[in-house]
Structures are given as structure tokens and as C-alpha cells.
Design a protein around this motif. Structure first.
Motif, PDB file in Angstrom:
ATOM      1  N   GLY A  18      51.176  90.649  38.048  1.00 31.26           N
ATOM      2  CA  GLY A  18      50.569  91.768  37.235  1.00 31.26           C
ATOM      3  C   GLY A  18      50.510  93.148  38.206  1.00 31.26           C
ATOM      4  N   ALA A  21      46.648  98.386  37.325  1.00 33.99           N
ATOM      5  CA  ALA A  21      45.627  98.972  38.381  1.00 33.99           C
ATOM      6  C   ALA A  21      45.274  97.918  39.203  1.00 33.99           C
ATOM      7  CB  ALA A  21      44.412  99.611  37.588  1.00 33.99           C
ATOM      8  N   SER A  22      44.747  96.806  38.475  1.00 31.63           N
ATOM      9  CA  SER A  22      44.210  95.732  39.425  1.00 31.63           C
ATOM     10  C   SER A  22      45.212  95.191  40.429  1.00 31.63           C
ATOM     11  CB  SER A  22      43.858  94.427  38.547  1.00 31.63           C
ATOM     12  OG  SER A  22      42.907  94.390  37.704  1.00 31.63           O
ATOM     13  N   ASP A  47      55.585  92.579  37.979  1.00 34.93           N
ATOM     14  CA  ASP A  47      55.162  93.253  36.805  1.00 34.93           C
ATOM     15  C   ASP A  47      56.044  92.802  35.766  1.00 34.93           C
ATOM     16  OD1 ASP A  47      52.682  94.610  35.351  1.00 34.93           O
ATOM     17  OD2 ASP A  47      54.527  95.396  34.446  1.00 34.93           O
ATOM     18  N   ARG A  48      55.874  92.390  34.540  1.00 28.97           N
ATOM     19  CA  ARG A  48      56.758  91.883  33.437  1.00 28.97           C
ATOM     20  C   ARG A  48      57.427  93.213  32.815  1.00 28.97           C
ATOM     21  NH1 ARG A  48      52.262  89.811  29.698  1.00 28.97           N
ATOM     22  NH2 ARG A  48      53.245  87.737  30.496  1.00 28.97           N
ATOM     23  N   TRP A  49      56.442  94.432  32.861  1.00 31.37           N
ATOM     24  CA  TRP A  49      57.253  95.536  32.042  1.00 31.37           C
ATOM     25  C   TRP A  49      57.619  96.590  33.359  1.00 31.37           C
ATOM     26  CZ3 TRP A  49      57.935  94.241  27.608  1.00 31.37           C
ATOM     27  CH2 TRP A  49      57.101  93.400  26.833  1.00 31.37           C
ATOM     28  N   ARG A  56      48.563  98.938  31.500  1.00 32.26           N
ATOM     29  CA  ARG A  56      48.724  99.164  30.122  1.00 32.26           C
ATOM     30  C   ARG A  56      48.051 100.560  29.925  1.00 32.26           C
ATOM     31  NH1 ARG A  56      48.264  94.454  26.621  1.00 32.26           N
ATOM     32  NH2 ARG A  56      46.552  95.531  25.458  1.00 32.26           N
ATOM     33  N   TYR A  58      47.381 103.145  32.043  1.00 31.96           N
ATOM     34  CA  TYR A  58      47.941 104.514  32.810  1.00 31.96           C
ATOM     35  C   TYR A  58      49.458 104.752  32.495  1.00 31.96           C
ATOM     36  CZ  TYR A  58      43.316 103.401  34.224  1.00 31.96           C
ATOM     37  OH  TYR A  58      41.813 103.104  34.105  1.00 31.96           O
ATOM     38  N   ASN A  68      38.440 108.078  30.342  1.00 28.83           N
ATOM     39  CA  ASN A  68      36.948 108.007  29.585  1.00 28.83           C
ATOM     40  C   ASN A  68      35.820 108.114  30.741  1.00 28.83           C
ATOM     41  OD1 ASN A  68      36.374 105.194  30.395  1.00 28.83           O
ATOM     42  ND2 ASN A  68      37.874 104.571  28.454  1.00 28.83           N
ATOM     43  N   VAL A 132      56.081  86.356  35.364  1.00 30.37           N
ATOM     44  CA  VAL A 132      56.029  85.084  35.893  1.00 30.37           C
ATOM     45  C   VAL A 132      55.518  83.890  34.794  1.00 30.37           C
ATOM     46  CG1 VAL A 132      54.367  83.920  37.737  1.00 30.37           C
ATOM     47  CG2 VAL A 132      55.218  86.414  37.979  1.00 30.37           C
ATOM     48  N   PRO A 431      39.937  91.915  34.660  1.00 30.26           N
ATOM     49  CA  PRO A 431      39.662  91.821  33.058  1.00 30.26           C
ATOM     50  C   PRO A 431      39.609  90.026  33.004  1.00 30.26           C
ATOM     51  CG  PRO A 431      41.118  93.593  33.118  1.00 30.26           C
ATOM     52  CD  PRO A 431      41.047  93.179  34.500  1.00 30.26           C
ATOM     53  N   THR A 441      36.299  95.416  34.014  1.00 26.29           N
ATOM     54  CA  THR A 441      37.492  95.854  33.436  1.00 26.29           C
ATOM     55  C   THR A 441      37.736  97.273  33.792  1.00 26.29           C
ATOM     56  OG1 THR A 441      36.555  96.610  31.446  1.00 26.29           O
ATOM     57  CG2 THR A 441      37.440  94.383  31.297  1.00 26.29           C
ATOM     58  N   ILE A 443      37.860 100.788  36.478  1.00 25.56           N
ATOM     59  CA  ILE A 443      38.009 100.951  38.053  1.00 25.56           C
ATOM     60  C   ILE A 443      37.148 100.868  38.827  1.00 25.56           C
ATOM     61  CG2 ILE A 443      38.970 102.782  39.417  1.00 25.56           C
ATOM     62  CD1 ILE A 443      41.162 101.846  37.651  1.00 25.56           C
TER      63      ILE A 443
HETATM   64  C1  LIG Z   1      43.916 102.492  26.937  1.00 26.25           C
HETATM   65  C2  LIG Z   1      43.134 102.462  28.102  1.00 26.25           C
HETATM   66  C3  LIG Z   1      42.234 103.248  28.746  1.00 26.25           C
HETATM   67  C4  LIG Z   1      41.410 103.149  29.757  1.00 26.25           C
HETATM   68  N1  LIG Z   1      40.634 103.884  30.263  1.00 26.25           N
HETATM   69  C5  LIG Z   1      39.842 103.587  31.410  1.00 26.25           C
HETATM   70  C6  LIG Z   1      39.161 104.794  31.963  1.00 26.25           C
HETATM   71  O1  LIG Z   1      39.418 105.737  31.740  1.00 26.25           O
HETATM   72  N2  LIG Z   1      38.542 104.454  33.018  1.00 26.25           N
HETATM   73  C7  LIG Z   1      38.283 103.193  33.575  1.00 26.25           C
HETATM   74  O2  LIG Z   1      37.548 102.893  34.555  1.00 26.25           O
HETATM   75  N3  LIG Z   1      38.988 102.057  33.026  1.00 26.25           N
HETATM   76  C8  LIG Z   1      39.512 102.376  31.917  1.00 26.25           C
HETATM   77  N4  LIG Z   1      40.333 101.152  31.107  1.00 26.25           N
HETATM   78  C9  LIG Z   1      40.125  99.931  31.605  1.00 26.25           C
HETATM   79  C10 LIG Z   1      41.314  99.239  32.244  1.00 26.25           C
HETATM   80  O3  LIG Z   1      41.408  97.843  31.679  1.00 26.25           O
HETATM   81  C11 LIG Z   1      41.429  99.317  33.757  1.00 26.25           C
HETATM   82  O4  LIG Z   1      41.087 100.433  34.270  1.00 26.25           O
HETATM   83  C12 LIG Z   1      42.711  98.713  34.308  1.00 26.25           C
HETATM   84  O5  LIG Z   1      43.726  99.338  33.863  1.00 26.25           O
HETATM   85  C13 LIG Z   1      43.060  97.192  34.238  1.00 26.25           C
HETATM   86  O6  LIG Z   1      44.062  96.905  34.750  1.00 26.25           O
HETATM   87  P1  LIG Z   1      44.612  95.753  35.045  1.00 26.25           P
HETATM   88  O7  LIG Z   1      45.837  95.684  35.913  1.00 26.25           O
HETATM   89  O8  LIG Z   1      43.650  94.574  35.379  1.00 26.25           O
HETATM   90  O9  LIG Z   1      45.415  95.279  33.592  1.00 26.25           O
HETATM   91  P2  LIG Z   1      46.719  95.878  32.783  1.00 26.25           P
HETATM   92  O10 LIG Z   1      46.599  97.498  32.939  1.00 26.25           O
HETATM   93  O11 LIG Z   1      46.859  95.215  31.587  1.00 26.25           O
HETATM   94  O12 LIG Z   1      47.716  95.450  33.973  1.00 26.25           O
HETATM   95  C14 LIG Z   1      48.298  93.922  33.800  1.00 26.25           C
HETATM   96  C15 LIG Z   1      49.768  93.788  34.154  1.00 26.25           C
HETATM   97  O13 LIG Z   1      50.017  92.640  34.314  1.00 26.25           O
HETATM   98  C16 LIG Z   1      51.220  92.216  33.746  1.00 26.25           C
HETATM   99  N5  LIG Z   1      51.366  90.888  33.355  1.00 26.25           N
HETATM  100  C17 LIG Z   1      50.541  90.282  32.940  1.00 26.25           C
HETATM  101  N6  LIG Z   1      50.912  88.915  32.970  1.00 26.25           N
HETATM  102  C18 LIG Z   1      51.948  88.899  33.853  1.00 26.25           C
HETATM  103  C19 LIG Z   1      52.984  88.007  34.117  1.00 26.25           C
HETATM  104  N7  LIG Z   1      52.735  86.623  33.909  1.00 26.25           N
HETATM  105  N8  LIG Z   1      53.969  88.121  34.813  1.00 26.25           N
HETATM  106  C20 LIG Z   1      54.208  89.287  35.104  1.00 26.25           C
HETATM  107  N9  LIG Z   1      53.421  90.336  34.923  1.00 26.25           N
HETATM  108  C21 LIG Z   1      52.413  90.115  34.377  1.00 26.25           C
HETATM  109  C22 LIG Z   1      51.472  93.156  32.463  1.00 26.25           C
HETATM  110  O14 LIG Z   1      52.617  93.231  32.284  1.00 26.25           O
HETATM  111  C23 LIG Z   1      50.361  94.531  32.622  1.00 26.25           C
HETATM  112  O15 LIG Z   1      51.542  95.332  33.431  1.00 26.25           O
HETATM  113  C24 LIG Z   1      41.152 101.656  30.122  1.00 26.25           C
HETATM  114  C25 LIG Z   1      41.874 100.620  29.553  1.00 26.25           C
HETATM  115  C26 LIG Z   1      42.766 100.890  28.351  1.00 26.25           C
HETATM  116  C27 LIG Z   1      43.579  99.685  27.869  1.00 26.25           C
END
Ligand SMILES: Cc1cc2nc3c(=O)[nH]c(=O)nc-3n(C[C@H](O)[C@H](O)[C@H](O)COP(=O)(O)OP(=O)(O)OC[C@H]3O[C@@H](n4cnc5c(N)ncnc54)[C@H](O)[C@@H]3O)c2cc1C
Length: 470
Positions: A18, A21-22, A47-49, A56, A58, A68, A132, A431, A441, A443
Motif C-alpha cells: 500500500g 500516505a501510510s 500499490d495496486r492502483w 485514496r 490525495y 480538512n 498483493v 486505518p 486515520t 496524517i
Molecule cells: C477523501 C479523504 C480525505 C481525507 N482528508 C484528510 C485530511 O484532510 N487530513 C487528514 O489528516 N486526513 C485525511 N484523510 C484521512 C486519510 O485516510 C489519511 O490521511 C490517509 O490518506 C490514509 O492513507 P493510507 O495510506 O492509510 O490509506 P489509502 O490512502 O487508502 O492507501 C492505501 C493504499 O493501499 C493500496 N492497497 C491496499 N491493499 C493492497 C494490496 N493488497 N496490494 C497492493 N496495494 C494495496 C490501495 O490501493 C491504496 O492506494 C482523508 C481521507 C479521505 C478518504
């Protein structure tokens, strides 16, 4: 060249699954730690996408999709709250305190690229676009094997799950129709939707607001009907209050449970002291939420999720004033309505959906071109259809938290197996830890978790690589 063709490299390998951001922050902090320690390391950032650095939240290019949280609360560098604001200034980005999410995605990508330059040539990162679908013991010189959807594989010394939130689940039966969009944040999900026909959005939170702004901007005739049980909209950010905030209930020194009713009472009392300053109370409480959450009993947590969470969410996740103005304009122009109710049935008609909504015993019908689920992540990870998570849960390598919102880790982010034993080599952040920490969830939380996890990941991968060579 396929990544697995490098498998004979002697450098320790960390797989980050993935790259939102994480995953991006995990990779960034591991690179920084490797550069400081001057050790050889390879990171596979998968990353799958192919949304490396974006995920999702950014990946949007829409200029009205704003962060936000204000710029001073979104720094991705631990202990440097001004880092993002300085980056924006250096890049000539004008803003009113709230950056666009697209700019924030650029910021994350640059942060990773900077760490990459600092660590090169001994530590490197490979950005891989693939899904994955499994994680097993490798049987090779490295302990882990990642199975990719295209039949490729990556062997690694340590892995981190940075897989983000579960997609939303429909709370009612939906027809197998392309007019039902089950996840508006899937790449291209809304591409065909702005055809001028009415849109029903299930949910009235931040995602609904983004969807309404996008769709009404893309077609002058599009009207959006948002439906949610309580019809609550996120509150609007105000200028920060100067009042010193007395924190409601802090974790007791003896770790005795605070209790949900006592906690709610003291938050109310603190907010009532200065009704205009409730935002300061919410913000001051936020860093303490994981600690308070862990002290609550399981029944109190369930009570919170059932009756309190939606009120907490609309006060905690607020919208920038510019977004609120836009939403007011759309509502005044009749292009966005927000209705309390429950969708009880969706039937497919030629070129439309008939959506039946129940409220206080009354049933109304809306003929919609599209139905979009904006209810947020599914609430039960044990029902996941994701092959990776499914495999980890079914094999007992991971276990759901007691609320089933996500998976369980130890205090340092190591995955707990079905018997509760922490893994030496598989970790998770962000998350997926929602059930355990609740606030995990956004930043600030993800950044702090990534910074701590980096040292452990580096040590785990170096230890495994050395054992493999011995
Ligand atoms: C629309 C929106 C706006 C937001 N705005 C804010 C904000 O302003 N401030 C703030 O602090 N937080 C905000 N957030 C919270 C946000 O969840 C986090 O900031 C952060 O983007 C989460 O990142 P992540 O990498 O954990 O998840 P994601 O962004 O969902 O990324 C996970 C990635 O893992 C990939 N993945 C998953 N499973 C697999 C697999 N098996 N194999 C390969 N790839 C895989 C997915 O394709 C995806 O690209 C917002 C969230 C959303 C949805």
C-alpha cells in the motif's frame, strides 16, 4: 525487469504493501533511518492502483478538494509542525490556511523523493504497481513471500501492511448495476456519473461533500440528494481560539478506566464553559483519544460506536470555510439536499434507479441516475473480500480486534497472530488499527506511527537478512 529478479541481492528487503500516505510515510521514515545508520536496504513499495504517494485521499486533482485540517496540523515531519507551511511557501502555493489535497499529495511524493536521495545509493526504493494477494513464508533465504496478482512474487525480510481503510459496505441489498457506485474513491469511479441525471448519495459526511462539489461542478444540471440517518453535516472550522483549554478527562495515572458516561459529561462541561470555543476542546482532546479509547471497556466502546461516534465525527472532522461556503451555495440553489432517512430498497429501471427512502414511517421515492455509497469504511473486517487480508485472517497470521473494525497489533505495530503472539516481521499502521486506537486515520497519527515503526522495521529486516546470510 521484475522485482523478483533482484532476489539474490544481499541487502535487507522491506516490503511496504500500500503506497498511500501510510505506506509512503513508512517508506520515507525507513529510508531516513537507513541513511542515518548507513546500512544497505531495499524497499519494495507496492500499490495496486499505482497511486504511490497519493492513495485514496490525495489522488484527487480537483482544486476544490481541500484538506480538512489547517496547514499547521498536517506536517508529515514529526516534531516540525511548520514543515508543510514552509514547503507550500517555497513552492509558491497560495492558500487560506487549507491546502488542496492534490498539493498535499505532491508534498508526500517530494518527501519520499528527498529521503530517497538522502539514502542513495545504499538504500533504495522500488515503486511497484501490483496487487498483493497473499503473504506466506518464503522457503527461500528470506522469511516472507508476497504473492502478486499477476503471479509475480517478492521475497522480503519484513513487511508492513499500509492497506488503508476497507471499502464501504452497502447497508441494504443493491442491484448489480453500474449505476451503483460502491466506493467513490476508486480510481475513475465518478467518471461516468456527471451526465446531468439526479444522484443519490448515501451518507452526509466529508466524502458526500466532496462528491457533491465534484459532480455539480462537472455538469450544470446535476442535482445531489444526500441521505443519512441523522442528516448531520460536518461542522465548519473557525479561527483557532486563544483560550487555554482545560482537558476534560485525561488517562488516569493508575490506568483505571475513565468510563464513557464520565468522559462525555466532562467534555460537555468543558465545551459549555465557552460555547464558542468547543473546537479547542475537541482539538485538545484528540491526541489523547487512543489512550482514552484503550481504557474504555468493550461495552463502552460499542456504545460509543452506536450512539456517540457520529456526533464526535461531525465535530472532529470539520470542513474548511471555503468548502462550507460552496456547500451553502449548492443548497441555496437547490442543487444539494440533505435528507434524514434510511434507504430501504433500490430497484433498477431502464436507465435509472428507483431509490425508496424511509423516514418516521413515511416512504418517498427518488428516481436517480446514480446511487453512490459514501458511508465510510465497512465496519466488520471479518467479512472482507480482500484476498490479502482474508488470507492473513484465515491462516491465523492476523486476528481481528474485538470490535472487528480492523486488525490487532502490539504497542510497536507488530501484527498479533490468532493466539495473540506478536510477529517479528509483519507490521501494520494507519486505518487498519481503527478498532484498537480509534484515532489512527489522519496524517498526524499516521506520521507518528511511521516514525516509530521505521526503527523497528529496519532492525527486523537487518536481523533477518543477517540470519539468512549466516
Ligand atoms: C477523501 C479523504 C480525505 C481525507 N482528508 C484528510 C485530511 O484532510 N487530513 C487528514 O489528516 N486526513 C485525511 N484523510 C484521512 C486519510 O485516510 C489519511 O490521511 C490517509 O490518506 C490514509 O492513507 P493510507 O495510506 O492509510 O490509506 P489509502 O490512502 O487508502 O492507501 C492505501 C493504499 O493501499 C493500496 N492497497 C491496499 N491493499 C493492497 C494490496 N493488497 N496490494 C497492493 N496495494 C494495496 C490501495 O490501493 C491504496 O492506494 C482523508 C481521507 C479521505 C478518504
Amino acid at each position: 525487469m521484475r522485482y523478483s529478479e533482484h532476489a539474490d541481492s544481499r541487502a535487507a528487503t522491506v516490503a511496504v504493501i500500500g503506497a498511500g500516505a501510510s505506506g509512503t510515510l513508512a517508506a520515507t521514515y525507513v529510508l531516513r533511518a537507513a541513511a542515518t545508520a548507513r546500512v544497505a536496504l531495499r524497499i519494495a513499495l507496492i500499490d495496486r492502483w499505482g497511486q504511490h504517494g497519493l492513495g485514496r485521499a490525495y489522488a484527487t486533482a480537483h482544486p476544490a478538494h481541500l484538506l480538512n485540517s489547517p496547514v499547521d496540523r498536517m506536517s508529515a515531519v514529526a516534531d516540525d509542525a511548520g514543515h508543510l507551511a514552509r514547503w507550500a511557501e517555497a513552492n509558491g502555493i497560495r492558500h487560506d490556511g487549507f491546502l488542496s489535497r492534490a498539493d498535499f499529495g505532491r508534498y508526500l511524493r517530494e518527501l519520499l523523493a528527498d529521503a530517497e536521495r538522502m539514502a542513495a545509493p545504499t538504500a533504495t526504493v522500488a515503486r511497484i504497481t501490483s496487487d498483493v494477494v497473499g503473504l506466506t513464508c518464503s522457503g527461500s533465504g528470506r522469511p516472507l513471500r508476497l504473492h502478486l496478482a499477476d503471479h509475480g512474487r517478492i521475497d522480503a525480510d519484513a513487511a508492513v501492511l499500509a492497506t488503508g481503510n476497507q471499502p464501504p459496505a452497502a447497508p441494504f441489498p443493491v442491484p448489480a448495476s453500474p449505476r451503483y457506485i460502491c466506493d467513490p474513491w476508486m480510481p475513475g469511479a465518478l467518471d461516468g456519473v456527471a451526465d446531468g441525471s439526479p444522484v443519490v448519495v448515501l451518507g452526509s459526511g466529508l466524502t458526500m461533500l466532496d462528491v457533491a462539489v465534484s459532480l455539480t461542478g462537472a455538469h450544470p444540471q446535476t442535482v445531489v440528494h444526500a441521505v443519512s440517518r441523522h442528516g448531520l453535516l460536518p461542522r465548519v472550522h473557525q479561527a483557532p481560539s486563544c483560550r487555554a483549554v482545560q482537558l476534560p478527562v485525561l488517562p488516569a495515572r493508575d490506568h483505571s478506566p475513565a468510563g464513557l458516561p464520565a468522559l462525555i459529561r466532562s467534555v460537555r462541561v468543558a465545551a459549555a464553559e465557552d460555547p464558542a470555543g468547543w473546537q479547542a476542546v475537541v482539538d485538545a482532546l484528540r491526541p489523547h483519544i487512543p489512550g482514552l479509547w484503550q481504557q474504555l471497556s468493550l461495552p463502552d466502546k460499542r456504545l460509543f460506536l452506536r450512539h456517540v461516534a457520529r456526533y464526535w465525527e461531525v465535530h472532529r472532522h470539520r470542513v474548511p470555510p471555503a468548502t462550507a461556503r460552496k456547500i451553502d451555495q449548492l443548497r441555496a440553489a437547490g442543487r444539494l439536499s440533505v435528507q434524514r432517512g434510511r434507504i430501504i430498497e433500490v430497484a433498477e429501471k431502464p436507465a435509472a434507479l428507483c431509490v425508496r427512502i424511509e423516514h418516521d414511517g413515511q416512504v418517498t421515492e427518488v428516481a436517480a441516475g446514480w446511487l453512490i455509497n459514501a458511508t465510510g469504511p465497512a465496519a466488520d473486517i471479518t467479512g472482507t473480500a480482500d484476498p490479502l487480508l482474508r488470507g492473513l485472517l484465515d491462516s491465523g497470521q492476523a486476528r481481528p480486534d474485538p470490535l472487528r473494525l480492523g486488525i490487532e497489533v502490539d504497542a510497536g505495530g507488530a501484527l498479533l497472530d490468532a493466539s495473540g503472539t506478536p510477529s517479528d516481521i509483519i507490521f501494520a499502521l494507519g486505518p487498519p488499527l481503527r478498532g484498537q486506537l480509534y484515532e489512527t486515520t489522519a496524517i498526524p497519527e499516521i506520521r507518528d506511527q511511521a516514525a516509530v515503526l521505521a526503527r523497528r522495521l529496519l532492525a527486523a529486516s537487518l536481523g533477518q537478512a543477517a540470519a539468512g546470510r549466516a
